[in-house]
Design a protein around this motif. Sequence first.
Motif, PDB file in Angstrom:
ATOM      1  N   CYS A 372       0.926  -1.277   0.098  1.00  8.42           N
ATOM      2  CA  CYS A 372      -0.014  -0.132   0.084  1.00  8.42           C
ATOM      3  C   CYS A 372       0.800   1.354   0.016  1.00  8.42           C
ATOM      4  CB  CYS A 372      -0.968   0.080   1.277  1.00  8.42           C
ATOM      5  SG  CYS A 372      -2.150  -1.191   1.128  1.00  8.42           S
ATOM      6  N   LEU A 373       1.965   1.249   1.009  1.00 10.74           N
ATOM      7  CA  LEU A 373       2.848   2.301   1.047  1.00 10.74           C
ATOM      8  C   LEU A 373       3.640   2.658  -0.463  1.00 10.74           C
ATOM      9  CD1 LEU A 373       4.410   1.957   4.317  1.00 10.74           C
ATOM     10  CD2 LEU A 373       3.129   3.908   3.643  1.00 10.74           C
ATOM     11  N   ALA A 374       3.995   1.280  -1.013  1.00 10.71           N
ATOM     12  CA  ALA A 374       4.374   1.579  -2.244  1.00 10.71           C
ATOM     13  C   ALA A 374       3.719   2.162  -3.456  1.00 10.71           C
ATOM     14  CB  ALA A 374       5.134   0.127  -2.831  1.00 10.71           C
ATOM     15  N   PHE A 375       2.474   1.769  -3.441  1.00 14.57           N
ATOM     16  CA  PHE A 375       1.371   2.255  -4.825  1.00 14.57           C
ATOM     17  C   PHE A 375       1.203   3.811  -4.252  1.00 14.57           C
ATOM     18  CE2 PHE A 375       0.405  -2.241  -5.672  1.00 14.57           C
ATOM     19  CZ  PHE A 375       0.842  -2.081  -7.058  1.00 14.57           C
ATOM     20  N   PHE A 376       0.940   4.088  -3.168  1.00 14.71           N
ATOM     21  CA  PHE A 376       0.328   5.515  -2.653  1.00 14.71           C
ATOM     22  C   PHE A 376       1.816   6.413  -2.909  1.00 14.71           C
ATOM     23  CE2 PHE A 376      -2.764   4.785   0.995  1.00 14.71           C
ATOM     24  CZ  PHE A 376      -3.451   3.872   0.085  1.00 14.71           C
ATOM     25  N   ALA A 377       3.010   5.995  -2.456  1.00 13.52           N
ATOM     26  CA  ALA A 377       4.108   6.852  -2.683  1.00 13.52           C
ATOM     27  C   ALA A 377       4.504   6.902  -4.315  1.00 13.52           C
ATOM     28  CB  ALA A 377       5.339   6.186  -2.092  1.00 13.52           C
ATOM     29  N   PHE A 378       4.284   5.800  -5.155  1.00 12.24           N
ATOM     30  CA  PHE A 378       4.703   5.843  -6.460  1.00 12.24           C
ATOM     31  C   PHE A 378       3.773   7.015  -7.246  1.00 12.24           C
ATOM     32  CE2 PHE A 378       3.889   4.110 -10.680  1.00 12.24           C
ATOM     33  CZ  PHE A 378       5.233   4.184 -11.227  1.00 12.24           C
ATOM     34  N   THR A 379       2.405   6.786  -6.936  1.00 15.89           N
ATOM     35  CA  THR A 379       1.582   7.643  -7.724  1.00 15.89           C
ATOM     36  C   THR A 379       1.801   9.256  -7.269  1.00 15.89           C
ATOM     37  OG1 THR A 379      -0.254   6.915  -5.923  1.00 15.89           O
ATOM     38  CG2 THR A 379      -0.209   5.682  -8.119  1.00 15.89           C
ATOM     39  N   THR A 380       2.123   9.356  -5.990  1.00 17.23           N
ATOM     40  CA  THR A 380       2.652  10.776  -5.572  1.00 17.23           C
ATOM     41  C   THR A 380       3.571  11.256  -6.262  1.00 17.23           C
ATOM     42  OG1 THR A 380       1.610  10.324  -3.473  1.00 17.23           O
ATOM     43  CG2 THR A 380       3.142  12.190  -3.638  1.00 17.23           C
ATOM     44  N   ILE A 381       4.601  10.548  -6.525  1.00 13.32           N
ATOM     45  CA  ILE A 381       5.785  10.772  -7.489  1.00 13.32           C
ATOM     46  C   ILE A 381       5.231  11.395  -8.943  1.00 13.32           C
ATOM     47  CG2 ILE A 381       7.850   9.975  -8.824  1.00 13.32           C
ATOM     48  CD1 ILE A 381       8.268   8.067  -6.348  1.00 13.32           C
ATOM     49  N   LEU A 382       4.463  10.428  -9.347  1.00 15.41           N
ATOM     50  CA  LEU A 382       3.623  10.879 -10.793  1.00 15.41           C
ATOM     51  C   LEU A 382       2.827  12.176 -10.611  1.00 15.41           C
ATOM     52  CD1 LEU A 382       2.587   7.299 -12.040  1.00 15.41           C
ATOM     53  CD2 LEU A 382       4.758   8.292 -12.124  1.00 15.41           C
ATOM     54  N   GLY A 383       2.197  12.324  -9.676  1.00 16.91           N
ATOM     55  CA  GLY A 383       1.229  13.414  -9.626  1.00 16.91           C
ATOM     56  C   GLY A 383       1.947  14.660  -9.595  1.00 16.91           C
ATOM     57  N   TRP A 384       2.824  14.563  -8.747  1.00 22.19           N
ATOM     58  CA  TRP A 384       3.774  15.784  -8.364  1.00 22.19           C
ATOM     59  C   TRP A 384       4.576  16.118  -9.418  1.00 22.19           C
ATOM     60  CZ3 TRP A 384       3.745  19.992  -5.297  1.00 22.19           C
ATOM     61  CH2 TRP A 384       2.958  19.860  -4.226  1.00 22.19           C
ATOM     62  N   ASN A 385       5.047  15.281 -10.406  1.00 23.28           N
ATOM     63  CA  ASN A 385       5.681  15.677 -11.507  1.00 23.28           C
ATOM     64  C   ASN A 385       4.718  16.510 -12.377  1.00 23.28           C
ATOM     65  OD1 ASN A 385       6.117  14.732 -14.637  1.00 23.28           O
ATOM     66  ND2 ASN A 385       8.103  15.193 -13.596  1.00 23.28           N
ATOM     67  N   TYR A 386       3.652  15.961 -12.449  1.00 26.06           N
ATOM     68  CA  TYR A 386       2.792  16.883 -13.500  1.00 26.06           C
ATOM     69  C   TYR A 386       2.607  18.364 -12.870  1.00 26.06           C
ATOM     70  CZ  TYR A 386      -1.508  18.621 -15.921  1.00 26.06           C
ATOM     71  OH  TYR A 386      -2.500  19.186 -16.501  1.00 26.06           O
ATOM     72  N   TYR A 387       2.323  18.384 -11.601  1.00 26.35           N
ATOM     73  CA  TYR A 387       2.232  19.621 -10.813  1.00 26.35           C
ATOM     74  C   TYR A 387       3.484  20.645 -11.270  1.00 26.35           C
ATOM     75  CZ  TYR A 387      -1.760  17.563  -8.419  1.00 26.35           C
ATOM     76  OH  TYR A 387      -2.986  17.367  -8.038  1.00 26.35           O
ATOM     77  N   SER A 388       4.548  20.180 -10.778  1.00 27.99           N
ATOM     78  CA  SER A 388       5.767  20.824 -10.864  1.00 27.99           C
ATOM     79  C   SER A 388       6.351  21.272 -12.406  1.00 27.99           C
ATOM     80  CB  SER A 388       6.830  20.071 -10.101  1.00 27.99           C
ATOM     81  OG  SER A 388       7.134  18.827 -10.632  1.00 27.99           O
ATOM     82  N   GLU A 389       5.825  20.414 -13.505  1.00 25.32           N
ATOM     83  CA  GLU A 389       5.973  20.566 -14.783  1.00 25.32           C
ATOM     84  C   GLU A 389       5.192  21.936 -15.244  1.00 25.32           C
ATOM     85  OE1 GLU A 389       6.665  18.087 -17.855  1.00 25.32           O
ATOM     86  OE2 GLU A 389       8.016  16.544 -16.731  1.00 25.32           O
ATOM     87  N   ARG A 390       3.841  21.789 -14.806  1.00 22.64           N
ATOM     88  CA  ARG A 390       3.045  23.001 -15.120  1.00 22.64           C
ATOM     89  C   ARG A 390       3.716  24.075 -14.466  1.00 22.64           C
ATOM     90  NH1 ARG A 390       0.749  22.893 -19.083  1.00 22.64           N
ATOM     91  NH2 ARG A 390       2.626  21.831 -19.778  1.00 22.64           N
ATOM     92  N   CYS A 391       3.917  24.143 -13.180  1.00 21.52           N
ATOM     93  CA  CYS A 391       4.506  25.372 -12.615  1.00 21.52           C
ATOM     94  C   CYS A 391       5.668  26.016 -13.608  1.00 21.52           C
ATOM     95  CB  CYS A 391       4.914  25.204 -11.350  1.00 21.52           C
ATOM     96  SG  CYS A 391       3.720  24.700 -10.036  1.00 21.52           S
ATOM     97  N   LEU A 392       6.399  24.924 -13.830  1.00 23.32           N
ATOM     98  CA  LEU A 392       7.712  25.566 -14.605  1.00 23.32           C
ATOM     99  C   LEU A 392       7.411  25.947 -16.125  1.00 23.32           C
ATOM    100  CD1 LEU A 392      11.008  25.429 -14.805  1.00 23.32           C
ATOM    101  CD2 LEU A 392      10.745  23.229 -15.870  1.00 23.32           C
ATOM    102  N   SER A 393       6.396  25.308 -16.677  1.00 29.42           N
ATOM    103  CA  SER A 393       6.107  25.848 -17.785  1.00 29.42           C
ATOM    104  C   SER A 393       5.374  26.955 -17.798  1.00 29.42           C
ATOM    105  CB  SER A 393       4.845  25.013 -18.417  1.00 29.42           C
ATOM    106  OG  SER A 393       4.217  25.093 -19.922  1.00 29.42           O
ATOM    107  N   TYR A 394       4.631  27.601 -16.791  1.00 24.02           N
ATOM    108  CA  TYR A 394       4.033  29.009 -16.747  1.00 24.02           C
ATOM    109  C   TYR A 394       5.132  29.705 -16.282  1.00 24.02           C
ATOM    110  CZ  TYR A 394       1.758  32.934 -14.575  1.00 24.02           C
ATOM    111  OH  TYR A 394       1.441  34.285 -14.346  1.00 24.02           O
ATOM    112  N   LEU A 395       6.477  29.504 -15.654  1.00 24.36           N
ATOM    113  CA  LEU A 395       7.328  30.335 -15.396  1.00 24.36           C
ATOM    114  C   LEU A 395       8.216  30.730 -16.614  1.00 24.36           C
ATOM    115  CD1 LEU A 395       8.928  29.050 -11.996  1.00 24.36           C
ATOM    116  CD2 LEU A 395       7.605  31.324 -12.288  1.00 24.36           C
TER     117      LEU A 395
END
Length: 485
Positions: A372-395
């Motif tokens: 459960c921890l592995a799946f939770f953490a793995f998907t968090t890595i994916l989701g936050w990559n999208y968030y941070s790339e969108r932030c960088l794209s705006y900048l």
Amino acid sequence: MDAFLSDINSIIWGAPMILLILGIGIVLTIGCRGIQIRRLPLALKYMVKNEEGGAGDVTSFQALCTALSATIGTGNIVGVATAIVAGGPGALFWLELAGLLGMATKYAEGLLAVKYRTFDDNGNALGGPFYYIENGLGKNWRWLAKMFAFFGAIAGLIGIGTLTQVNGITSAAETFFDPNKLNTITLFGNQYTWATIISGAVVTVLVAIVLIGGVQRIARVSEIIVPLMIVIYVGLCLFMIILNIGRIPSVIVEIVQSAFGLRAVSGGALGAMMIAMQKGIARGIFSNESGLGSAPIAAAAAQSNEPVRQGLVSMTGTFIDTIIVCNMTGMAIILTGAWQQTGLEGSAVTIYAFTEALPISQTVASLLLMLCLAFFAFTTILGWNYYSERCLSYLTNGNTKFSSAFRILYIAAVFIGPYLTVTAVWTIADIFNGLMAFPNIIALALLSPVVFKETKSYFARLAKADAAGVELSSMPLTGASVDED
């Protein structure tokens, strides 16, 4: 340095920040007339029924799963346990209250994300707090939007998105496969187990494969993994509760009494209540991310022409994360008395609850929780990559060269994460999450009249459509947009 960072974190996540996030939740709850309660059935319906003909990159359900992939993480297992151990069973009451108010905040974030999003030359949806700050408040507020984007990009790259998550996965793998550290190798002058090295390498490869495919692949993976992991984890917790169903009434009484300090010794009731409130509310905010401004980045990509509709779908994310998943963890911990076991902390508390409540061995309980921890953490890595790339794209005004380089750095951060000490990294992640929240809360407060007006207009049109027996999409949009008035 650790002490300095800790002091900064205490200032940022002190009482003012918590009160600001709770305050905007209360304002939006009142202004939207308790939408998170009155319209929850409709929101759950919209969650699984995608809008037809909506503009965007992914379906509303995929956008929700992308947001949940970043939201549901180790905090739902480790964070809840930490809050209850520190604040007592009453922390769960305040955690759920923070989640309830956070649903209204997440609704507003999702609504504004769709209303003020833009589309690039390739037809890709661009949205999030930076766009509803700039487009909603005006060009003079662009500095606030850039502030949010900068903090968001850093938080994803060196904090909550990479180092902490992969370290959590490899630590769980090491605890299960080689707890005594018998099979080690020397790297960078330190000893690491093969379990750490292999699990870290596997996670890095899987992350790279998914991220190279962009938001569509992230959404497709999240659409499969997120519902599956929620069903499995909640199912295990429900099974624990069913096996101990007779204790539920006494546990509810214990939670309420602890929440208001009624179980404390004479004179200590207020202090006990404040500790339970602080730990529960803080963990609730951290878990569901309502007010941080991360989830609306995913919501903006949804195929929807109705801001209110997507706001309702976004709202269900907090309901699932906090009201369901966190509550399941908390109930299991309190039911089994795991929070009172001396010497246990973090995931060990939840492992104890699994072992005590389920007819399984500690080995099996550890395996289930590790997965459960592995799946939770793995998907968090994916989701936050999208968030941070969108932030960088705006900048960078959408410069793809920067995005490609950032993605490589992100994957590299995942690779080196298992070999770093994460105490300071967790603190840095918390700091940047808090810094993200400040500009977002300012925008939510200033744009709250827009949220109220859009909400009123949508449900007026929906009522007319229902009375006429037609689909809402066939109704005229007159008065639907604040800009038209």
